[in-house]
Design an enzyme around this catalytic site. Structure first.
Site, mmCIF file in Angstrom:
data_model
loop_
_atom_site.group_PDB
_atom_site.id
_atom_site.type_symbol
_atom_site.label_atom_id
_atom_site.label_comp_id
_atom_site.label_asym_id
_atom_site.label_seq_id
_atom_site.Cartn_x
_atom_site.Cartn_y
_atom_site.Cartn_z
ATOM 1 N N ASN A 1 0.853 -1.184 0.000
ATOM 2 C CA ASN A 1 0.000 0.000 0.000
ATOM 3 C C ASN A 1 0.898 1.246 0.000
ATOM 4 O O ASN A 1 1.679 1.456 0.931
ATOM 5 C CB ASN A 1 -0.892 -0.044 1.250
ATOM 6 C CG ASN A 1 -1.825 1.138 1.338
ATOM 7 O OD1 ASN A 1 -1.415 2.269 1.069
ATOM 8 N ND2 ASN A 1 -3.049 0.915 1.738
ATOM 9 N N HIS B 1 1.024 6.137 1.895
ATOM 10 C CA HIS B 1 1.777 7.066 2.737
ATOM 11 C C HIS B 1 2.998 7.668 2.053
ATOM 12 O O HIS B 1 3.590 8.615 2.565
ATOM 13 C CB HIS B 1 2.103 6.428 4.085
ATOM 14 C CG HIS B 1 0.834 6.189 4.854
ATOM 15 N ND1 HIS B 1 -0.126 7.170 5.000
ATOM 16 C CD2 HIS B 1 0.313 5.096 5.431
ATOM 17 C CE1 HIS B 1 -1.157 6.683 5.663
ATOM 18 N NE2 HIS B 1 -0.916 5.427 5.927
ATOM 19 N N HIS C 1 -5.677 3.643 -1.626
ATOM 20 C CA HIS C 1 -6.998 4.040 -1.134
ATOM 21 C C HIS C 1 -7.261 5.455 -1.636
ATOM 22 O O HIS C 1 -6.603 6.401 -1.208
ATOM 23 C CB HIS C 1 -7.001 3.993 0.396
ATOM 24 C CG HIS C 1 -8.342 4.269 1.019
ATOM 25 N ND1 HIS C 1 -8.546 4.165 2.367
ATOM 26 C CD2 HIS C 1 -9.531 4.649 0.487
ATOM 27 C CE1 HIS C 1 -9.815 4.468 2.640
ATOM 28 N NE2 HIS C 1 -10.423 4.768 1.521
ATOM 29 N N ARG D 1 -9.275 8.264 -1.194
ATOM 30 C CA ARG D 1 -10.249 8.729 -0.200
ATOM 31 C C ARG D 1 -11.066 9.876 -0.762
ATOM 32 O O ARG D 1 -10.592 10.630 -1.604
ATOM 33 C CB ARG D 1 -9.537 9.164 1.084
ATOM 34 C CG ARG D 1 -8.871 8.028 1.823
ATOM 35 C CD ARG D 1 -8.311 8.502 3.151
ATOM 36 N NE ARG D 1 -9.363 8.640 4.139
ATOM 37 C CZ ARG D 1 -9.617 7.755 5.096
ATOM 38 N NH1 ARG D 1 -8.882 6.683 5.219
ATOM 39 N NH2 ARG D 1 -10.602 7.957 5.937
ATOM 40 N N ARG E 1 -6.827 12.971 0.659
ATOM 41 C CA ARG E 1 -5.746 13.425 1.552
ATOM 42 C C ARG E 1 -4.379 12.882 1.151
ATOM 43 O O ARG E 1 -3.369 13.450 1.490
ATOM 44 C CB ARG E 1 -6.054 13.083 3.005
ATOM 45 C CG ARG E 1 -6.018 11.608 3.302
ATOM 46 C CD ARG E 1 -6.176 11.342 4.779
ATOM 47 N NE ARG E 1 -7.526 11.626 5.237
ATOM 48 C CZ ARG E 1 -8.052 11.077 6.348
ATOM 49 N NH1 ARG E 1 -7.310 10.271 7.097
ATOM 50 N NH2 ARG E 1 -9.278 11.321 6.710
ATOM 51 N N GLU F 1 -8.788 0.510 -2.991
ATOM 52 C CA GLU F 1 -9.668 0.575 -1.813
ATOM 53 C C GLU F 1 -10.517 1.823 -1.954
ATOM 54 O O GLU F 1 -10.000 2.902 -2.256
ATOM 55 C CB GLU F 1 -8.851 0.717 -0.535
ATOM 56 C CG GLU F 1 -7.972 -0.446 -0.206
ATOM 57 C CD GLU F 1 -7.130 -0.162 1.033
ATOM 58 O OE1 GLU F 1 -7.297 0.909 1.657
ATOM 59 O OE2 GLU F 1 -6.292 -0.986 1.357
ATOM 60 N N THR G 1 -8.476 3.803 8.215
ATOM 61 C CA THR G 1 -9.702 3.008 8.259
ATOM 62 C C THR G 1 -9.797 2.317 9.616
ATOM 63 O O THR G 1 -8.929 1.524 9.970
ATOM 64 C CB THR G 1 -9.680 1.952 7.135
ATOM 65 O OG1 THR G 1 -9.245 2.600 5.946
ATOM 66 C CG2 THR G 1 -11.042 1.352 6.918
ATOM 67 N N GLU H 1 -11.232 -9.123 2.897
ATOM 68 C CA GLU H 1 -9.954 -8.794 3.538
ATOM 69 C C GLU H 1 -10.246 -8.671 5.027
ATOM 70 O O GLU H 1 -11.072 -7.846 5.439
ATOM 71 C CB GLU H 1 -9.379 -7.485 2.985
ATOM 72 C CG GLU H 1 -8.083 -7.122 3.722
ATOM 73 C CD GLU H 1 -7.298 -5.989 3.079
ATOM 74 O OE1 GLU H 1 -7.507 -5.720 1.875
ATOM 75 O OE2 GLU H 1 -6.479 -5.385 3.784
ATOM 76 N N HIS I 1 -3.958 -4.373 7.766
ATOM 77 C CA HIS I 1 -4.116 -3.224 8.655
ATOM 78 C C HIS I 1 -3.278 -3.403 9.913
ATOM 79 O O HIS I 1 -3.544 -4.284 10.710
ATOM 80 C CB HIS I 1 -5.575 -2.954 9.036
ATOM 81 C CG HIS I 1 -5.790 -1.494 9.313
ATOM 82 N ND1 HIS I 1 -5.346 -0.895 10.469
ATOM 83 C CD2 HIS I 1 -6.327 -0.509 8.554
ATOM 84 C CE1 HIS I 1 -5.633 0.397 10.417
ATOM 85 N NE2 HIS I 1 -6.217 0.661 9.263
HETATM 86 N N1 PXP Z 1 -5.946 -2.924 4.023
HETATM 87 C C1 PXP Z 1 -6.919 -1.984 4.102
HETATM 88 C C2 PXP Z 1 -8.296 -2.337 3.674
HETATM 89 C C3 PXP Z 1 -6.619 -0.679 4.564
HETATM 90 O O1 PXP Z 1 -7.592 0.251 4.632
HETATM 91 C C4 PXP Z 1 -5.284 -0.372 4.911
HETATM 92 C C5 PXP Z 1 -4.938 1.019 5.351
HETATM 93 O O2 PXP Z 1 -5.121 1.902 4.299
HETATM 94 C C6 PXP Z 1 -4.315 -1.382 4.791
HETATM 95 C C7 PXP Z 1 -4.674 -2.649 4.362
HETATM 96 C C8 PXP Z 1 -2.876 -1.134 5.122
HETATM 97 O O3 PXP Z 1 -2.759 -0.858 6.483
HETATM 98 P P1 PXP Z 1 -1.356 -0.390 7.056
HETATM 99 O O4 PXP Z 1 -1.033 0.916 6.404
HETATM 100 O O5 PXP Z 1 -1.612 -0.266 8.523
HETATM 101 O O6 PXP Z 1 -0.362 -1.452 6.708
#
Ligand code: PXP
Length: 241
Positions: A8, A11, A44, A46, A50, A71, A102, A152, A192
């Site tokens: 992901n 960030h 994601h 959003r 952001r 996402e 989330t 998921e 997550h």
């Molecule tokens: N899976 C989903 C559905 C999420 O919303 C997120 C956070 O955006 C992640 C995985 C990844 O989470 P993390 O950034 O804590 O690894």
């Protein structure tokens, strides 16, 4: 072949948006993640934009060579965007503007009709649909009923457990939900809060075929790359040409 890692890159975009610059670019990070062995790129988009921007989705759709997992909230605006860019998978997540990330899984059991409609709509467009749910058997059964291809499982509570007993209990919930989902014929991902300390217990669960990890990898990248970044700046200063 083991579990697929979905990286992901949200960030990386968070860092870019902090200064509204063009770097660091999540598109570059995605390509590097694929070179390192990631088999999916997760973003994601959003509602408040952001971090990931529409431009990122557009370019990633063209450049991702593995799978692109989008996402998104279950809204008409997002379904329209999904139709435009056709990610390989859409993961429906709950979304609140004020949250940092989330927070909980999607309440599928309580809104089966509307979610079923969105899933049908996306599947008619040949987009596979995953639902981000708490590891709860009612949510698993509801996900199957609304015809989700995948779920998921939210690992947040496992990751945040304050002691071993709580962690074992949360892990057992994930194992049970994973087994039940697989038995119903759904693909099973998890994610997550997974990091370098807590990932292995989840990686051992046979029924889980995919992990989506973001914050820990981006956070680690900042630190493992820090020394080199400082050195490269010093080299330019010492040899200004
Ligand atoms: N899976 C989903 C559905 C999420 O919303 C997120 C956070 O955006 C992640 C995985 C990844 O989470 P993390 O950034 O804590 O690894």
């Amino acid at each position: 072949m083991g579990q697929r890692l979905g990286v992901n890159v949200d960030h990386v975009a968070t860092l870019r948006q902090a200064r509204r610059t063009v770097y660091p670019d999540p598109v570059t990070a995605a390509a590097m993640a694929e070179l390192a062995g990631a088999r999916q790129i997760t973003i994601h988009l959003r509602e408040d934009r952001r971090h990931i921007q529409d431009r990122d989705l557009r370019i990633l759709r063209e450049t991702v060579q593995t799978l692109l997992n989008l996402e998104m909230a279950a809204t008409a605006e997002m379904v329209k965007i999904a139709y435009e860019y056709k990610p390989d998978v859409v993961t429906l997540v709950p979304e609140r503007r004020e949250e940092l990330t989330t927070e909980g899984g999607l309440e599928v059991a309580g809104q089966r009709e509307s979610i079923a409609k969105i899933i049908k709509n996306l599947k008619d467009g040949e987009i596979a649909v995953s639902l981000f749910i708490d590891p709860d058997l009612d949510q698993v059964r509801a996900s199957h009923k609304v015809n989700a291809d995948r779920v998921e499982l939210h690992t947040g509570r496992y990751c945040e457990a304050r002691n071993e007993k709580e962690r074992a209990r949360e892990l057992a919930r994930i194992v049970d939900a994973a087994k039940a989902s697989a038995k119903l014929g759904m693909g099973v991902a998890a994610g997550h809060g997974l990091n370098y300390d807590n990932v292995q217990a989840i990686a051992r669960i046979q029924e889980i075929d995919e992990l989506n990890i973001g914050h820990a990898i981006v956070g680690r990248a900042v630190l493992v790359g820090f020394e080199r970044a400082v050195r490269e700046m010093l080299e330019l200063m010492r040899d200004p040409g």
